[in-house]
Scaffold this active site. Structure first.
Site, PDB file in Angstrom:
ATOM      1  N   CYS A 163      -1.134  14.642 -29.393  1.00 22.65           N
ATOM      2  CA  CYS A 163      -2.287  15.385 -29.898  1.00 22.65           C
ATOM      3  C   CYS A 163      -3.572  14.930 -29.204  1.00 22.65           C
ATOM      4  CB  CYS A 163      -2.352  15.314 -31.422  1.00 22.65           C
ATOM      5  SG  CYS A 163      -3.219  16.745 -32.085  1.00 22.65           S
ATOM      6  N   HIS A 180       2.798  17.245 -32.942  1.00 26.93           N
ATOM      7  CA  HIS A 180       3.172  15.907 -33.417  1.00 26.93           C
ATOM      8  C   HIS A 180       4.688  15.817 -33.584  1.00 26.93           C
ATOM      9  CE1 HIS A 180      -0.884  14.433 -34.678  1.00 26.93           C
ATOM     10  NE2 HIS A 180      -1.125  15.732 -34.693  1.00 26.93           N
ATOM     11  N   GLU A 187       6.387  13.276 -33.966  1.00 26.21           N
ATOM     12  CA  GLU A 187       6.757  12.155 -34.855  1.00 26.21           C
ATOM     13  C   GLU A 187       7.109  12.595 -36.269  1.00 26.21           C
ATOM     14  OE1 GLU A 187       3.724  12.794 -33.750  1.00 26.21           O
ATOM     15  OE2 GLU A 187       2.136  12.143 -35.121  1.00 26.21           O
TER      16      GLU A 187
HETATM   17  N1  GLN Z   1      -9.241  15.699 -32.695  1.00 23.18           N
HETATM   18  C1  GLN Z   1      -8.303  16.508 -31.981  1.00 23.18           C
HETATM   19  C2  GLN Z   1      -8.327  17.956 -32.445  1.00 23.18           C
HETATM   20  O1  GLN Z   1      -8.754  18.234 -33.545  1.00 23.18           O
HETATM   21  C3  GLN Z   1      -6.892  15.943 -32.067  1.00 23.18           C
HETATM   22  C4  GLN Z   1      -6.340  15.893 -33.452  1.00 23.18           C
HETATM   23  C5  GLN Z   1      -5.152  14.986 -33.592  1.00 23.18           C
HETATM   24  O2  GLN Z   1      -4.935  14.080 -32.794  1.00 23.18           O
HETATM   25  N2  GLN Z   1      -4.360  15.175 -34.634  1.00 23.18           N
HETATM   26  O3  GLN Z   1      -7.906  18.817 -31.735  1.00 23.18           O
END
Ligand code: GLN
Length: 531
Positions: A379, A505, A507
């Protein structure tokens, strides 16, 4: 049959591992062929933990249907392989919101709205599940008995027990401390905790005693007689080397059998749980250590819980013991990056929000990219991989995400179109599972072994497709995209031993019996690089 209900409460202190016990009960009943779900009721007033700082609440776990939830749902899914949904995570805030919205709508016209019965009725409504296919509903209540804020939940459980009769069982988890000076294990806090529960009209059926030392039968007998509980319903949960040993330890002591007996279901044979035992055997055999850096912002075990567990599980299946080392990205500079990452076979660039620590992540990525160290960006981690590449390979030295620098000349990561009109903070990100199409011939495609995948998301910003050709021509391939919106989901460097970033994600989808292919392949690469 209509669903049977198991309520899990905790006493004496928090952090006893109610989530692990609930997940273990779920696993054991599932192994007996029952259809189970596990839900968490939290007494705080936030609608969900989505807006909470990880220091307050650890990781925020995301369900496939896009609910930001408590990290215990991660344990439930990893243990049972059952996907949870927004119905499995409820907070006091959500309960009150429903009731207050109803009041404004005029549904209670003329009536005074009170904690009892209106709030407790709404708690009960959500605790009782409508799915007729479920055999067991396990409900874990967050917090500790005696907390003011959990009182309405306890009252709801009291009423439900009365209503459900034998179809409900209460499991209470407490702590038996060992006093070194006296060389004694003390049951008094447990007695007090049970008394507190009884004063709320709830008699526990089963007690699970958390302890650092083995409790002998005389101690268990003492607890049983003081707390009005059968001896075989007093189970101990000693500290174990791994949380994944807990279900078999509970089975050995007959926790699942005790539950069935209380409900009046024939016990039958104890299931062998072969796949689980095979996994534990693998875990025992995996002794060679592989060190992986977690480049992130929060130095706290629970902050990256699902990532840590995914690494751990992937390691076990690859025959190695993964040691994850937190490396604070705020402290990483070009001068110390080599030292900070020394001895690390690979690096995870962690998810996150906001500017703090992002430059350190970029520095770490520059180092791992140019030194052929396996790197997995998740992410925000993937977004930082893109920024690093734009700055140092494409030559856009001021490249950034508009999250960090709104007026950058090279917004290689930018706010998603649909996010531009959103103003509120809670539950407004791109959340939950979305499809992703993988390019054939890419590393990621080989790792997954298929073209169409679904993974969970939690973000507002995205790869800026204006730069796509530029990136691809210079070697960073955008090999995973959303088939509908064309959002970039996966980037990789084909010429690097392992350099993959995912906007999603992965995970959240690792489970004990089904470790995630990306984590497996990453660990394989780390293990072979660290020979
Ligand atoms: N801050 C970033 C976004 O909002 C990544 C978010 C995250 O890592 N879950 O796109």
């Amino acid at each position: 049959m209509t669903p049977k209900y198991i309520f899990v409460t905790g006493g004496v202190v928090s952090s006893l591992g109610k989530g692990i016990i609930s997940a273990s009960i779920g696993k054991l009943l599932q192994a007996r062929g029952f259809k189970v779900t596990i839900q968490k009721f939290d007494p705080y007033i936030n609608i969900d933990p989505g807006t909470l700082n990880p220091y307050e609440h650890g990781e925020c776990y995301v369900t496939v249907d896009g609910m930001e939830t408590d990290l215990d749902l991660g344990h439930y899914e990893r243990f049972t392989d059952i996907q949870t949904t927004r119905h499995n995570s409820v907070t006091t805030g959500r309960i009150y919101k429903t009731v207050i919205d109803r009041e404004r709508h005029g549904d209670y016209l003329g009536k005074t709205i009170q904690v009892v019965p209106h709030i407790t009725d709404e708690i009960k409504r959500r605790m009782l599940r409508e799915e007729q296919t479920l055999d067991f509903v396990i409900t874990e209540v967050g917090g500790t008995i005696g907390d003011i804020e959990s009182a309405p939940f306890m009252e709801a459980i009291r009423q439900l027990r009365w209503q459900l009769g034998r179809n409900a069982v209460c499991v209470h988890l407490t702590y038996v401390p060992y006093l070194k000076a006296a060389d004694e294990l003390k049951t008094k806090p447990t007695q007090h905790s049970v008394k507190e529960l009884q004063s709320m009209g709830i008699q526990p059926d089963i007690l699970v005693l958390r302890t650092e030392r083995h409790l002998d039968d005389s101690l268990r007998m003492k607890v049983a007689s003081f707390c009005n509980v059968d001896l075989e319903c007093v189970v101990q949960s000693e500290d174990l080397p791994s949380i994944y040993e807990v279900p078999v330890n509970m089975q050995r002591q007959g926790l699942d059998a005790a539950i069935l007996r209380k409900i009046g279901i024939p016990i039958g044979e104890t299931p062998a749980m072969k796949p689980w035992h095979d996994f534990l055997d693998k875990q025992h055999r995996a002794t060679r250590e592989v060190h992986v850096a977690l480049v992130g912002k929060y130095d706290l075990q629970d902050a990256y819980k699902s990532i840590r567990e995914s690494l751990n599980l992937a390691g076990i299946y690859c025959g190695v013991k993964v040691k994850a080392h937190f490396v604070g990205s705020e402290d990483i500079t070009p001068d110390n990056v080599e030292e900070k990452l020394s001895g690390m076979a690979g690096a995870i660039i962690c998810p996150g929000f906001g500017q703090r620590g992002t430059e350190g992540k970029i520095t770490a990525i520059q180092h791992t990219r140019t030194h052929n160290i396996p790197t997995f960006g998740i992410c925000l981690g993937m977004q930082m991989m893109v920024i690093e590449f734009a700055r140092h390979v494409l030559g856009h030295t001021d490249a950034n995400s508009t999250e960090m620098t709104p007026d950058t000349q090279h917004p290689v990561i930018d706010l998603m179109e649909e996010q531009k009109t959103i103003t509120g903070m809670g539950g407004t990100m791109r959340l939950g599972a979305y499809p992703c199409q993988l390019r054939e011939g890419s590393k990621t495609h080989t790792i997954y072994g298929k073209s169409s995948i679904q993974e969970r998301h939690r973000h507002r910003y995205e790869f800026n497709n204006r730069y796509l050709t530029d990136f691809e021509q210079h070697g960073m391939q955008c090999v995973g995209t959303n088939p509908d919106s064309h959002l970039v989901e996966v980037v990789e460097l084909p010429d690097h031993p392992w350099f993959i970033g995912t906007q999603f994600h992965p995970e959240y989808a690792s489970t004990v019996l089904h470790p995630h292919p990306l984590f497996m392949d990453f660990i394989k690469a780390c293990a072979s690089c660290s020979h």
